[in-house]
Scaffold this active site. Structure first.
Site, PDB file in Angstrom:
ATOM      1  N   GLY A 101       4.940  -8.456 -16.796  1.00  0.00           N
ATOM      2  CA  GLY A 101       5.783  -7.307 -16.106  1.00  0.00           C
ATOM      3  C   GLY A 101       5.949  -7.748 -14.634  1.00  0.00           C
ATOM      4  N   SER A 102       5.579  -6.717 -13.837  1.00  0.00           N
ATOM      5  CA  SER A 102       5.908  -6.818 -12.409  1.00  0.00           C
ATOM      6  C   SER A 102       5.048  -7.942 -11.626  1.00  0.00           C
ATOM      7  CB  SER A 102       6.116  -5.547 -11.840  1.00  0.00           C
ATOM      8  OG  SER A 102       6.780  -4.699 -12.387  1.00  0.00           O
ATOM      9  N   THR A 103       3.812  -7.993 -12.401  1.00  0.00           N
ATOM     10  CA  THR A 103       2.917  -8.818 -11.496  1.00  0.00           C
ATOM     11  C   THR A 103       3.346 -10.210 -11.436  1.00  0.00           C
ATOM     12  OG1 THR A 103       1.727  -9.028 -13.619  1.00  0.00           O
ATOM     13  CG2 THR A 103       0.891  -7.592 -11.912  1.00  0.00           C
TER      14      THR A 103
END
Lengths: 641, 191
Positions: A362-364
């Site tokens: 995801g966004s990481t």
């Protein structure tokens, strides 16, 4: 004095031979030896006394000579026969039965054993023992050898042992029940520590030692810190083979090799080695040192457990890495197990899911994507992209997680896109570079491979194949915000490590090497030379962007007053087993890098399936408390007023 | 040993020497001869009275003792060899016995010391395990808020900046040890 030829000696003139006395002496001798049969007429024997002979008593020495000759022959014959008998027996024993006897003697007098050699201990970076061998005992009872009543023994033994009780029984009755099971060879207790074993061995009833109890010594791996580092250490099974973690992957470093030695029994009954092999007495004092810091590990586990309980999460992991060299200061995976009692836990807990399971980051991953785009020269930190909040692509809807709240953000710089974790913005950023170049960059980062750690059972990350990736714009779009591919938490730490150390892809590892008593390195695990994947300028720019995430973006929960911290939150939808994404199940994560002015430590927290929350509310607080512990342990001075 | 006590006028040794004077002429008779004469065939008219008389007369016979000087060379060499070999045998025996004793003693010592080593190793293991268990217990207890212990927090920590190093002339007398230390590598004092 006259010469007496019978005795071949001189005798005094007044010597008078008394026949009576001499005969009685002879008779008694004859009776004693039984050589002369009493039934025979005495005259026929050599001692006979015929009237003539009494008259001429000097004829007797001749007979006596004959007689003594016969006696000589008899003695000779007896001796020879005896000697012959001995010789025959000697031949029988030494030649005929020799092989069998030799074998029997060898069996009785020699003992070929592999000496008990403890596995090398495992210590943490500060020298605290994480795993060590210890002697334990198994207690067996042989009731047929008891010299006291079963009740007496049970009464004495019961308070010493911790016995599992079924309801309605006391430990005493339970012991008696077991004593009645068989005549011998009943297992009473296992893994008894030395102290208890000593007490059992010296147990006395009415001042006499108790017979019929047997203590069998064995070595057992002992983990004093229990589950603290279980995910890294693994455990050792009953056959003394490492089955998980470092115990498994570094088996050859932990096992001391020792040839078997032959013992023989010496005259006083002690066992002495037959042939001494070099290094038999001198056990090396090497210890396997890990890069793990027990205090940090404890702090990380406590923080993770607390948050997982709070959000009722399925599982979680925290990884702390020193980005300069790839040393892992802490690897925690929950739920964990106590390696001392591994058999009481579910099999699935033995694996360390930080390396054995992949997830969609995801966004990481957005920070990595931004670094790729910056490195390729496709964007600048202040390049502006239009953030519509929601776009449609190939029939798929892509929208920002906060679209319902924030709507369309409009023109945003790359920094702002990262700060607000805008999915749409990221899609525009990554589409500004060629898909093939993007794919190439991802491959260069090691996607599709493993991070190369020294923890066992690491899996490769999964990336779509090249054709699919280049030809489908939606693949690029989903990859831009960290979905559509999966990596292990460990690999995400490795990639973020590259952002922290100026662009080098270090290998995360937990094993430092073998160290002796004085802390001298005996052997170090060879490490591949780190590969440069980003330029230092790029990483500096990305870190500054990530700092805004913590300062005023989604990762505010990770702020620590006085310290510059870069970070990135992540909240990803979980892929369903049957394809597509689950509506409810999410995986939240937060990666933090500190301190920004001299980046060194990468801290990642991943919480799988929390009932509520996001990366910023579930994972970021964990990273914050781990970083606080890290500051205290590593004595990092604040840089901000 | 039998060679030493055998009288020199035994048939073998006598052959090489001047024959002794006849028993009729001389009163000097060897013991062996006297013995032979007495143990000769027993005559039927032999009586104890006769024998006693004869024994009385032979009591005054002078006996010749073996002469050491007249031992042949081969005998002497054999005797010497025998003596030497006896000494060697005794020494070898003593050596063998002491060697055996040492071996047994060594074995005994070895097994004692080895057991000691094993015990010490065991103790070492026990000690390090117990100290770690203790540490773990303390850490666990510290997590309990009732103990009043709290994790170290950067907010509660005071970081002190190390004072910049200043070289003041006042500090010169105190820096003597430092000078001594550096004397080996620096230029000699006095220049």
């Amino acid at each position: 004095m006259s010469y007496d030829p019978r005795f071949d000696r001189y005798r005094s003139p007044n010597f008078k031979r008394t026949k009576q006395a001499g005969d009685s002496l002879r008779d008694s001798f004859a009776a004693r030896t039984g050589w002369e049969k009493p039934a025979k007429p005495r005259s026929s024997g050599s001692f006979g006394r015929s009237p003539q002979q009494t008259a001429t008593s000097w004829g007797r020495p001749v007979e006596r000579l004959k007689r003594s000759k016969f006696r000589l022959w008899a003695v000779w014959a007896v001796l020879m026969l005896g000697g012959l008998g001995l010789a025959v027996n000697l031949f029988y024993l030494q030649v005929t039965r020799a092989p069998a006897l030799r074998k029997q003697a060898e069996q009785q007098q020699t003992l070929k054993t592999k000496p008990f050699v403890p596995r090398r201990p495992i210590i943490d970076r500060a020298g605290n023992v994480l795993a060590i061998d210890r002697q334990v005992y198994t207690l067996y009872a042989h009731p047929k050898l008891f010299n006291h009543s079963k009740a007496e023994i049970a009464a004495l033994l019961a308070p010493m042992l911790a016995i599992e009780l079924s309801p309605g029984t006391t430990s005493e009755t339970e012991l008696i029940r077991r004593f009645n099971l068989a005549q011998s060879g009943i297992t009473i207790a296992e893994s008894l520590p030395q102290e208890v074993a000593d007490r059992v061995a010296q147990m006395q009833i009415k001042e006499s030692l108790v017979d019929g109890l047997e203590l069998l010594r064995q070595q057992q791996r002992f983990y004093p810190q229990q589950e603290l580092a279980a995910d890294i250490l693994g455990y050792v099974d009953g056959e003394r083979k490492g089955q998980a973690g470092v115990e498994y992957s570094q088996q050859n470093l932990l096992e001391r090799s020792m040839p078997s030695i032959q013992f023989s029994r010496s005259s006083n009954g002690n066992w002495v080695p037959d042939r001494l092999t070099a290094g038999f007495v001198q056990l090396d004092d090497l210890k396997l040192q890990l890069t793990i810091d027990s205090r940090l590990q404890r702090a990380a586990r406590t923080a993770l457990k607390e948050k997982m309980k709070q959000h009722d999460a399925k599982r979680g992991t925290v990884i702390v890495m020193d980005a300069r060299n790839g040393e892992l200061l802490s690897v925690v995976a929950e739920p964990s197990y106590d390696p001392n009692q591994y058999f009481n836990f579910d099999l699935s807990r033995y694996k360390n899911w930080a390396v054995t399971d992949v997830y969609e980051p995801g966004s990481t991953f957005k920070a990595i994507n931004v670094a790729i785009a910056l490195e390729a020269g496709a964007v600048k930190p202040n390049s502006v992209f239009k953030d519509e909040g929601r776009i449609y692509m190939d029939g798929w809807t892509i929208q920002n997680s906060d679209y319902k709240v924030a709507g369309a953000r409009g023109p945003s710089t790359v920094t702002e896109i990262l700060k607000h974790s805008s999915n749409v913005g990221m899609v525009h950023v990554m589409r500004s570079m060629k898909a093939s170049l993007y794919y190439q960059a991802l491959e260069k980062l090691g996607l599709g491979q493993t991070a190369g750690t020294d923890l066992p059972f690491e899996v490769t990350s999964q990336l779509k194949n090249r054709e699919q990736f280049i030809n489908s714009p939606v693949e690029v779009a989903t990859t831009a915000f960290g979905q559509g591919f999966s990596i292990t938490p460990m690999q995400l730490v490795q990639l973020n490590g590259a952002l922290a150390n100026g662009g080098k892809l270090v290998t995360p590892h937990v094993v430092r090497g073998l160290f002796d008593r004085d802390g001298e390195a005996y052997w170090k695990l060879p490490r591949p030379v780190p590969k440069q994947v980003f330029s230092p300028e790029t990483t500096k720019q990305v870190l500054e962007m990530m700092e805004t995430v913590v300062d005023g973006g989604t990762g505010k929960a990770a702020q620590i007053p006085g310290y510059r911290i870069a970070g990135k939150t992540g909240t990803a939808q979980k892929a369903k087993a049957g394809g597509g994404y689950s509506d409810k199940a999410i995986i939240t994560s937060f990666v933090g890098i500190m301190p920004v002015e001299a980046p060194r430590y990468v801290v990642l927290a991943v919480i799988d399936e929390p009932k509520d929350g996001s990366g910023g509310t579930v994972a970021a607080p964990i990273v914050e408390s781990v970083m606080e512990a890290l500051i205290s342990i590593e004595k990092i001075a604040p840089s901000k007023k | 040993m039998t060679a030493a006590i055998r009288s020199p006028d035994s048939p073998r040794s006598r052959s090489g020497r001047k024959p002794a004077a006849g028993p009729a002429k001389s009163k000097v008779t060897s013991i062996a001869r006297a013995r032979r004469a007495k143990t000769g065939p027993v005559l039927p008219n032999y009586s104890p009275a006769d024998e006693q008389a004869q024994a009385r007369s032979s009591a005054s016979v002078l006996k010749v003792l073996p002469d050491r000087q007249q031992q042949p060379v081969w005998l002497r060499s054999l005797l010497q060899a025998q003596r030497a070999s006896s000494v060697a045998a005794v020494m070898l025996l003593a050596g063998a016995l002491s060697l055996y004793g040492l071996t047994v003693y060594g074995e005994q010592r070895w097994s004692q010391e080895y057991q000691k080593l094993e015990t010490l190793r065991l103790r070492e293991q026990q000690l390090s395990a117990s100290s770690e268990v203790l540490k773990h217990q303390l850490a666990k207890e510290a997590q309990n808020p009732e103990t009043g212990l709290a994790p170290q927090n950067p907010g509660d920590t005071i970081f002190l900046q190390p004072a910049p190093e200043t070289r003041s002339p006042v500090a010169a007398p105190n820096s003597e040890p430092a000078l001594k230390k550096g004397a080996g590598v620096e230029t000699p004092l006095g220049y």
